[in-house]
Design an enzyme around this catalytic site. Structure first.
Site, PDB file in Angstrom:
ATOM      1  N   HIS A  29      -9.550   1.505   4.601  1.00 49.84           N
ATOM      2  CA  HIS A  29      -8.298   1.666   5.353  1.00 49.84           C
ATOM      3  C   HIS A  29      -8.554   2.651   6.493  1.00 49.84           C
ATOM      4  CE1 HIS A  29      -4.239   2.762   6.442  1.00 49.84           C
ATOM      5  NE2 HIS A  29      -3.826   1.678   5.814  1.00 49.84           N
ATOM      6  N   SER A  79       3.105  -2.122  10.446  1.00 54.77           N
ATOM      7  CA  SER A  79       4.539  -2.253  10.757  1.00 54.77           C
ATOM      8  C   SER A  79       5.112  -3.625  10.397  1.00 54.77           C
ATOM      9  CB  SER A  79       4.815  -1.909  12.224  1.00 54.77           C
ATOM     10  OG  SER A  79       4.541  -0.533  12.447  1.00 54.77           O
ATOM     11  N   GLU A 116      -5.705  -4.620  10.436  1.00 54.82           N
ATOM     12  CA  GLU A 116      -4.640  -3.653  10.690  1.00 54.82           C
ATOM     13  C   GLU A 116      -4.942  -2.889  11.982  1.00 54.82           C
ATOM     14  OE1 GLU A 116      -2.461  -2.466   6.820  1.00 54.82           O
ATOM     15  OE2 GLU A 116      -4.257  -1.262   6.960  1.00 54.82           O
ATOM     16  N   GLY A 162       2.481   2.289  10.830  1.00 52.79           N
ATOM     17  CA  GLY A 162       3.514   3.322  10.734  1.00 52.79           C
ATOM     18  C   GLY A 162       4.219   3.632  12.038  1.00 52.79           C
ATOM     19  N   GLY A 180       2.776  -1.163   4.286  1.00 50.18           N
ATOM     20  CA  GLY A 180       2.835   0.254   3.935  1.00 50.18           C
ATOM     21  C   GLY A 180       4.269   0.671   3.654  1.00 50.18           C
ATOM     22  N   GLY A 181       4.911   1.282   4.655  1.00 50.85           N
ATOM     23  CA  GLY A 181       6.241   1.867   4.482  1.00 50.85           C
ATOM     24  C   GLY A 181       7.252   0.949   3.814  1.00 50.85           C
ATOM     25  N   ASN A 193       0.868  -1.177   0.000  1.00 51.49           N
ATOM     26  CA  ASN A 193       0.000   0.000   0.000  1.00 51.49           C
ATOM     27  C   ASN A 193       0.907   1.229   0.000  1.00 51.49           C
ATOM     28  OD1 ASN A 193      -1.766   2.065   0.540  1.00 51.49           O
ATOM     29  ND2 ASN A 193      -2.242   1.405   2.632  1.00 51.49           N
ATOM     30  N   TRP A 194       1.003   1.856  -1.166  1.00 48.90           N
ATOM     31  CA  TRP A 194       1.932   2.997  -1.279  1.00 48.90           C
ATOM     32  C   TRP A 194       1.382   4.262  -0.632  1.00 48.90           C
ATOM     33  CZ3 TRP A 194       4.875   3.554  -6.558  1.00 48.90           C
ATOM     34  CH2 TRP A 194       5.551   2.366  -6.852  1.00 48.90           C
ATOM     35  N   LYS A 195       0.083   4.288  -0.337  1.00 47.32           N
ATOM     36  CA  LYS A 195      -0.558   5.497   0.219  1.00 47.32           C
ATOM     37  C   LYS A 195      -0.273   6.677  -0.724  1.00 47.32           C
ATOM     38  CE  LYS A 195      -0.110   3.399   4.713  1.00 47.32           C
ATOM     39  NZ  LYS A 195      -0.083   3.549   6.153  1.00 47.32           N
ATOM     40  N   GLU A 219      -6.935   5.017   7.617  1.00 48.15           N
ATOM     41  CA  GLU A 219      -6.644   6.422   7.308  1.00 48.15           C
ATOM     42  C   GLU A 219      -7.824   7.071   6.596  1.00 48.15           C
ATOM     43  OE1 GLU A 219      -2.884   5.707   5.380  1.00 48.15           O
ATOM     44  OE2 GLU A 219      -2.039   5.142   7.317  1.00 48.15           O
TER      45      GLU A 219
HETATM   46  P1  PGA Z   1       2.790   0.311   7.637  1.00 49.37           P
HETATM   47  O1  PGA Z   1       1.348   0.590   6.999  1.00 49.37           O
HETATM   48  O2  PGA Z   1       3.288  -0.989   7.064  1.00 49.37           O
HETATM   49  O3  PGA Z   1       3.635   1.486   7.184  1.00 49.37           O
HETATM   50  O4  PGA Z   1       2.623   0.249   9.109  1.00 49.37           O
HETATM   51  C1  PGA Z   1       0.433  -0.452   6.781  1.00 49.37           C
HETATM   52  C2  PGA Z   1      -0.852   0.084   6.187  1.00 49.37           C
HETATM   53  O5  PGA Z   1      -1.296   1.179   6.571  1.00 49.37           O
HETATM   54  O6  PGA Z   1      -1.451  -0.575   5.319  1.00 49.37           O
END
Ligand code: PGA
Length: 252
Positions: free
Chosen positions: A98, A210, A168, A174, A231-232, A11-13, A100
């Protein structure tokens, strides 16, 4: 279409400009071609990169996904994108709900359900994200929160072959923190039971929050964990490929 497990989805966001088509997308396709692993590898870049990314990924076996979509097929919805548009751009999956978007944009379970139904109608597989806040976790409310999110967010007519759920914990996204392996296993067992009760037994359930090269193998080895949403670490080819390789039980 049933996606082979484990599913490793990036997930590149809101990250990624054209330069990343070479440094990330082409580099990932090259690694995948050189050392293919069992399972499903997918990336969800920003909308602006979907069509060029699809061209780079052609024939690579790597899936492309959107990060959200509108519940309607078309219309006067400035700034939005429909599931049919994502399908037209070459996507096969769509991340929905998600945290966010739930927290930042007020998406409700009912919104997520409507979007998931639109996604299915467009021939795509929804990846429905659920997760508890830190306060809910500390208060011991995790399973109640997840149960309600599952009941409220699953599309009508869901079918385990065309559905993915991603757990999640919001406080793990993050932050570099994760639940214990035991907690992840227990939550996934609960989600599996709840999905079975909803008639979609066998739906792949991913863990996200994470996930890094150093914890991916342990997480992916847990019963009930069918993959990870990253994500990251999905923005670094070496890290993301190491996570993918961990799913296959092999070192990159
Ligand atoms: P993260 O994000 O791996 O950077 O914690 C995961 C996500 O939000 O899908």
């Amino acid at each position: 279409m049933s996606l082979p497990k484990p599913l490793i989805i990036g997930n590149w966001k809101m990250h990624g400009l054209s330069a990343e088509l070479e440094t990330l997308v082409r580099a990932l396709a090259k690694r995948h071609a050189e050392t293919p692993k069992p399972g499903t590898l997918g990336i969800c870049p920003p909308f602006t990169l979907l069509i060029p990314a699809k061209a780079v990924l052609q024939g690579s076996g790597i899936l492309l996904g959107g990060q959200t979509c509108h519940a309607k097929g078309q219309g006067a919805f400035t700034g939005d994108i429909s599931a049919a548009m994502l399908a037209d751009a070459g996507c096969e999956i769509v991340l929905l709900g998600h945290s966010e978007r739930r927290a930042g944009l007020g998406e409700t379970d009912a919104d997520v359900k409507a979007k998931a139904e639109a996604t299915l109608s467009a021939g795509l597989t929804p990846v429905v994200c659920i997760g508890e806040t830190e306060d809910q976790y500390v208060a011991g409310e995790t399973l109640d929160v997840l149960g309600a999110q599952i009941d409220g967010s699953l599309p009508d007519g869901a079918d385990a072959e065309r559905l993915v759920v991603a757990y999640e914990p919001i406080w793990a996204i993050g932050t570099g923190r994760t639940p214990t392996m035991d907690e992840i296993a227990k939550v996934h067992a609960f989600i599996g039971e709840r999905l079975a009760a909803a008639g979609v037994s066998g739906t792949p359930v991913l863990y996200g929050g994470s996930v890094k090269p150093d914890n991916a193998a342990a997480i992916l080895a847990l019963d009930g964990v069918d993959g990870v949403l990253v994500g990251g670490a999905s923005l670094k080819v070496d890290d993301f490929f190491t996570i993918y390789a961990a799913g296959a039980g092999t070192a990159a």
